[in-house]
Motif scaffolding. Structure first.
Motif, PDB file in Angstrom:
ATOM      1  N   VAL A  53       0.875  -1.174   0.000  1.00 59.45           N
ATOM      2  CA  VAL A  53       0.000   0.000   0.000  1.00 59.45           C
ATOM      3  C   VAL A  53       0.911   1.222   0.000  1.00 59.45           C
ATOM      4  O   VAL A  53       1.698   1.399   0.937  1.00 59.45           O
ATOM      5  N   CYS A  54       0.829   2.031  -1.043  1.00 51.72           N
ATOM      6  CA  CYS A  54       1.671   3.232  -1.148  1.00 51.72           C
ATOM      7  C   CYS A  54       0.827   4.477  -0.987  1.00 51.72           C
ATOM      8  O   CYS A  54      -0.249   4.597  -1.590  1.00 51.72           O
TER       9      CYS A  54
ATOM     10  N   THR B 251      -2.367   3.655  -3.623  1.00 49.61           N
ATOM     11  CA  THR B 251      -2.332   2.510  -4.529  1.00 49.61           C
ATOM     12  C   THR B 251      -2.074   1.236  -3.741  1.00 49.61           C
ATOM     13  O   THR B 251      -1.420   1.246  -2.699  1.00 49.61           O
ATOM     14  N   ILE B 252      -2.611   0.149  -4.268  1.00 45.80           N
ATOM     15  CA  ILE B 252      -2.393  -1.182  -3.704  1.00 45.80           C
ATOM     16  C   ILE B 252      -1.873  -2.057  -4.831  1.00 45.80           C
ATOM     17  O   ILE B 252      -2.414  -2.040  -5.944  1.00 45.80           O
TER      18      ILE B 252
ATOM     19  N   GLU C  24      -6.931   2.824   6.195  1.00 45.56           N
ATOM     20  CA  GLU C  24      -8.167   2.154   5.772  1.00 45.56           C
ATOM     21  C   GLU C  24      -7.870   1.011   4.808  1.00 45.56           C
ATOM     22  O   GLU C  24      -8.460  -0.072   4.912  1.00 45.56           O
ATOM     23  N   ALA C  25      -6.952   1.242   3.865  1.00 42.51           N
ATOM     24  CA  ALA C  25      -6.602   0.193   2.897  1.00 42.51           C
ATOM     25  C   ALA C  25      -5.971  -1.000   3.622  1.00 42.51           C
ATOM     26  O   ALA C  25      -6.299  -2.154   3.320  1.00 42.51           O
ATOM     27  N   VAL C  26      -5.100  -0.734   4.586  1.00 39.46           N
ATOM     28  CA  VAL C  26      -4.469  -1.817   5.352  1.00 39.46           C
ATOM     29  C   VAL C  26      -5.524  -2.579   6.148  1.00 39.46           C
ATOM     30  O   VAL C  26      -5.511  -3.817   6.184  1.00 39.46           O
TER      31      VAL C  26
ATOM     32  N   ALA D 177       2.058 -10.980   3.536  1.00 34.27           N
ATOM     33  CA  ALA D 177       2.336  -9.792   4.344  1.00 34.27           C
ATOM     34  C   ALA D 177       1.648  -8.577   3.742  1.00 34.27           C
ATOM     35  O   ALA D 177       1.307  -8.561   2.555  1.00 34.27           O
ATOM     36  N   ILE D 178       1.446  -7.559   4.569  1.00 31.35           N
ATOM     37  CA  ILE D 178       0.968  -6.258   4.089  1.00 31.35           C
ATOM     38  C   ILE D 178       2.040  -5.239   4.450  1.00 31.35           C
ATOM     39  O   ILE D 178       2.466  -5.157   5.608  1.00 31.35           O
TER      40      ILE D 178
END
Length: 177
Positions: free
Chosen positions: A42-43, A53-54, A120-122, A138-139
């Motif tokens: 996740v950037c 972005t993911i 939120e994305a994580v 992994a994230i």
């Protein structure tokens, strides 16, 4: 960018802590053979309030079949979009890690743009992986332009954390007598 100047511990700390492993994995790398490390990256947005972005990807770590001289450098393929980021990684590794002879290859899919914040994305990715009972993905998160550093940190930490078990296995098999 020239990183041949003296080591700047503060700058290293800032870069290393700017990227995060949001969801670590808890398994050891193989002592012998290749290993795959899947991840989501996740950037952050270049501008506050913009989209993030993911990207889903995978790092392959190849261990040497023949041990070569210690002066060989590790090889990183497809980690960095900018030469400056690659130079920075080489600078960091030359001062912090000894994984010569290892080959790291990164493959990743297309970016998805989402309007969520990094947090939120994580959280959504964590929920998705929990629902899928997935324990080997992994994230990672990173500021804009530092995705390659986040992926490198993830791979490096997996190598470092696996080293004691790998050394013990080598010892048990008689390679370190």
């Amino acid at each position: 960018m020239d990183f041949s100047h003296e080591f700047d511990e503060q700058r290293f700390f800032e870069i290393w802590t700017a990227v995060r492993i949001e969801r670590p994995v808890n398994f050891s790398l193989f002592t012998f053979g290749d290993q795959k490390l899947p991840y989501y990256l996740v950037c952050g947005a270049a501008e506050p309030g913009s989209t993030v972005t993911i990207r889903k990807g995978e790092v392959s770590i190849t261990r040497p079949m023949i041990i070569t001289p210690d002066h060989m450098e590790p090889e990183f393929r497809n980690f960095f979009e900018e030469q400056e980021e690659a130079d920075l990684a080489a600078f960091l590794l030359s001062r912090t890690a000894g994984f010569s002879n290892l080959k790291f290859s990164n493959t990743s899919g297309p970016e998805r743009i989402v309007s969520d914040s990094i947090e939120e994305a994580v959280a959504k990715l964590n929920k998705q992986l929990d629902d899928e009972e997935e324990e080997h993905v992994a994230i990672l998160s990173a500021p804009p332009g530092m995705g390659g550093i986040a992926i490198m940190r993830y791979a490096a930490e997996r190598v470092w954390e696996s080293a004691p078990g790998n050394i013990q296995e080598l010892r048990e098999r008689g390679f370190l007598n």
